[in-house]
Design a protein around this motif. Structure first.
Motif, short mmCIF file in Angstrom:
data_model
loop_
_atom_site.label_atom_id
_atom_site.label_comp_id
_atom_site.label_asym_id
_atom_site.label_seq_id
_atom_site.Cartn_x
_atom_site.Cartn_y
_atom_site.Cartn_z
N ASP A 1 -11.09 -42.91 44.77
CA ASP A 1 -10.91 -41.80 45.41
C ASP A 1 -9.63 -41.00 45.08
N ALA A 2 -8.76 -41.83 44.72
CA ALA A 2 -7.46 -41.41 44.19
C ALA A 2 -7.80 -40.69 42.90
N VAL A 3 -8.42 -41.09 41.97
CA VAL A 3 -8.84 -40.31 40.82
C VAL A 3 -9.63 -39.11 41.11
N ASP A 4 -10.42 -39.04 41.97
CA ASP A 4 -11.32 -37.83 42.47
C ASP A 4 -10.29 -36.79 43.10
N LYS A 5 -9.47 -37.40 43.91
CA LYS A 5 -8.22 -36.30 44.42
C LYS A 5 -7.48 -35.83 43.33
N ALA A 6 -7.24 -36.57 42.20
CA ALA A 6 -6.35 -36.22 41.31
C ALA A 6 -7.04 -35.09 40.18
N SER A 7 -8.56 -35.47 40.24
CA SER A 7 -9.24 -34.51 39.60
C SER A 7 -9.32 -33.29 40.06
N LEU A 8 -9.49 -33.20 41.59
CA LEU A 8 -9.58 -31.87 42.08
C LEU A 8 -8.11 -30.96 42.12
N ALA A 9 -7.11 -31.76 42.20
CA ALA A 9 -5.78 -31.29 42.07
C ALA A 9 -5.46 -30.62 40.79
#
Ligand code: ARG
Length: 571
Positions: free
Chosen positions: A392-400
């Motif tokens: 989830d953290a990686v996905d969020k970072a990718s979106l950012a």
């Protein structure tokens, strides 16, 4: 090379040795000057002298040469202001010092017990904390020059293995392995447990299986090993995702100590410590009682002759001292196990297995809470899968990243998102005083602003970007630090405080001392960068400022790496 702090402190100590009555001077960074010296008041008190008069005598004796100027303040403090020439010397030394002034310790072996999930059970957030804190400590201690031995004390033994093996057989080995290798440990364990509780025949089979396991039956042990290996492979995936240094070679589970347990019992008995109580063999260490005042036992061997968690930890202490030569035994385990460890160590001490000169410490930590400030669990009350949190953290970072830099190459984005996502989780954990609980809030953790991992990564990448603009290699040459601007001086002082921050984190086993330092440094850099143009400055100022930038980037990168956090060059 010595840090400026050490050099000044040594000079002060020399004077305190004359007057000090055993009191050690304390140097505190201060707003009014660079350091404030505390301790004079305490000495004055014990000598029955006027602190101000004593302060004057200390100043008269104090030979700071051209290191610092000194001023008496208040009722008996000293304010020290480091001279520019001293700062210059120290900064220049750091330019050619890989370690940035951090001294090494020799002849010590730290055995660090961390992570320690349980076979065929999902890793939960408690294991996240143990893993992340333990890994930061392993890196910090290694850097300080300790020999570090990681011990991943996985729960791989005990009565639940009867039911787990029977469940594996019911599912068919192949199918069971498939379940476990996709990491569906919760389901596997829950199904086994449910059958155990509702199906008498299964329960009986499970019991017999435990007996076979303990008796060393070959096929049973093979099946047991399948469970262990599948789980360890799964744990390794989680460690990889988190960027943690643990490997399968560090797994020394509870079962490893089995062959030593009979000796533990024998030797405790020979030492006259063993007492039979309710059919179990116990030791009652001094000073541990129930609320009613009854002595509390450490159960070494249960009534059914099985050994428990405490017996294994007794054997482990002994092994870590006598076989591994541990001088610093650290246990990175949640706060609820504080009493367990205190009692086990009291027994080990009574038995003579834990010499006075071995440091043993419970590196305890608080809980991870959900948004409701209760224990972090799924809605149905199950443990939350760690690997899912990292994802989830990686996905969020990718979106950012997609939002910030829409033109970034997709492969670069993927790599960066991984580095940022796990930095976010680790930093949020490490930057909280470990004794405290914290709320798992991805929104806050993955933020590029504020006291977060991504912010520090970004700060580092920003400094690095200055050097990319040079379009060629840079070297410090014969740079001199004049530090004419307040913001330069403030940054310089921040840079030179790195060794203390590392040492504080190491001695107290509190990584947040280092995260706090790095955050402060990043802020000093920001103030500097806002006030002091770098590339457009005239020489030799430009070179001086570039050198400050270079030291900042190196300090941030090294500091983050000691915490197990990646420092990408570009973001
Ligand atoms: N496996 C245990 C748990 O999940 C932690 C083990 C900690 N280490 C130790 N030496 N007891 O709670």
């Amino acid at each position: 090379m010595s840090s400026s702090y050490d050099i000044v402190l040594r000079r002060l100590r020399r004077v305190f040795d004359q007057f000090g009555e055993g009191t050690d001077p304390v140097l505190r960074p201060s707003d009014r000057s660079d350091y404030q010296v505390n301790g004079i008041m305490a000495v004055a008190k014990s000598r029955g002298e006027n602190p101000r008069v004593l302060a004057e005598r200390v100043v008269a004796e104090l030979d700071l040469g051209d290191l610092a100027s000194v001023e008496i303040a208040g009722p008996g403090f000293l304010n020290l202001t480091l001279t520019t020439s001293f700062l210059d010397t120290q900064l220049r030394a750091n330019l050619s010092d890989e370690r940035l002034g951090v001294a090494t310790t020799t002849g010590r072996t730290a055995v660090i017990d961390y992570s320690a999930p349980n076979v065929a059970k999902e890793m939960h957030v408690g294991h996240l904390r143990s893993t992340v804190i333990g890994d930061a400590l392993a890196r910090l201690y290694r850097f300080k020059g300790y020999k570090v031995i990681a011990r991943n004390h996985v729960g791989d033994w005990g009565t639940p293995f009867g039911m787990l093996i029977e469940h594996l057989l019911d599912l068919g080995e192949e199918h069971a392995v498939a379940t476990l290798s996709i990491g569906d440990l919760n389901t596997f364990y829950r199904e086994a447990r449910e059958k155990f509780e509702s199906d008498e025949a299964f329960k009986e089979r499970s019991r017999q299986r435990v007996v076979l396991l303990q008796a060393g039956d070959a096929e049973t042990n093979r099946l047991w090993r399948v469970l262990v290996e599948q789980s360890v492979a799964y744990f390794s995936e989680v460690y990889d995702a988190l960027g943690v240094t643990l490997t399968p070679a560090d797994v020394v589970g509870e079962s490893f100590y089995n062959p030593m347990l009979a000796d533990v019992v024998r030797d405790l008995d020979a030492a006259g410590l063993l007492v039979e109580s309710d059919g179990a063999l116990c030791v009652f260490p001094e000073g541990f009682t129930t609320r009613e005042g009854d002595p509390l036992p450490v159960i070494v061997q249960k009534r059914d002759e099985g050994f428990g968690y405490a017996a294994t930890d007794l054997a482990a202490v002994r092994d870590r001292v006598s076989q591994l030569g541990g001088t610093d035994l650290l246990y990175v385990v949640g706060a609820p196990q504080a009493q367990h460890f205190a009692m086990v160590w009291a027994v080990a001490r009574a038995a003579g297995w834990l010499p006075e000169n071995v440091r043993i410490e419970h590196i305890s930590f608080g809980s991870v809470l959900g948004p409701d400030r209760k224990m972090f669990k799924t809605r149905s009350g199950e443990t939350i899968k760690l690997i899912g949190l990292v994802q989830d953290a990686v996905d969020k970072a990718s979106l950012a990243l997609a939002e910030r830099s829409p033109d970034m190459d997709p492969e670069q984005r993927r790599v960066l998102a991984t580095q940022i996502g796990r930095a976010a989780i680790k930093y949020a954990d490490l930057s909280t005083d470990r004794q405290r609980d914290y709320v798992f809030d991805l929104e806050r953790m993955v933020n590029f602003e504020g006291d977060t991992g991504p912010y520090l990564q970004y700060a580092n990448a920003r400094v690095r970007s200055i050097f990319r603009k040079l379009r060629g290699p840079w070297n410090a040459g014969d740079v001199h630090f004049v530090l004419a601007h307040d913001a330069e001086r403030s940054l310089a002082l921040g840079l030179l405080a790195f060794p203390e921050a590392v040492d504080a984190a190491v001695t107290s086993c509190q990584p947040h001392r280092l995260t706090g330092y790095l955050f402060d440094l990043a802020q000093r850099f920001t103030s500097f960068y806002e006030a002091c143009p770098v590339l457009s400055a005239e020489e030799p100022l430009r070179q001086e400022r570039l050198a400050l930038c270079a030291l900042t980037a190196r300090t941030l990168t090294l500091g983050l790496s000691l915490l197990g956090i990646d420092a990408p060059e570009q973001m």
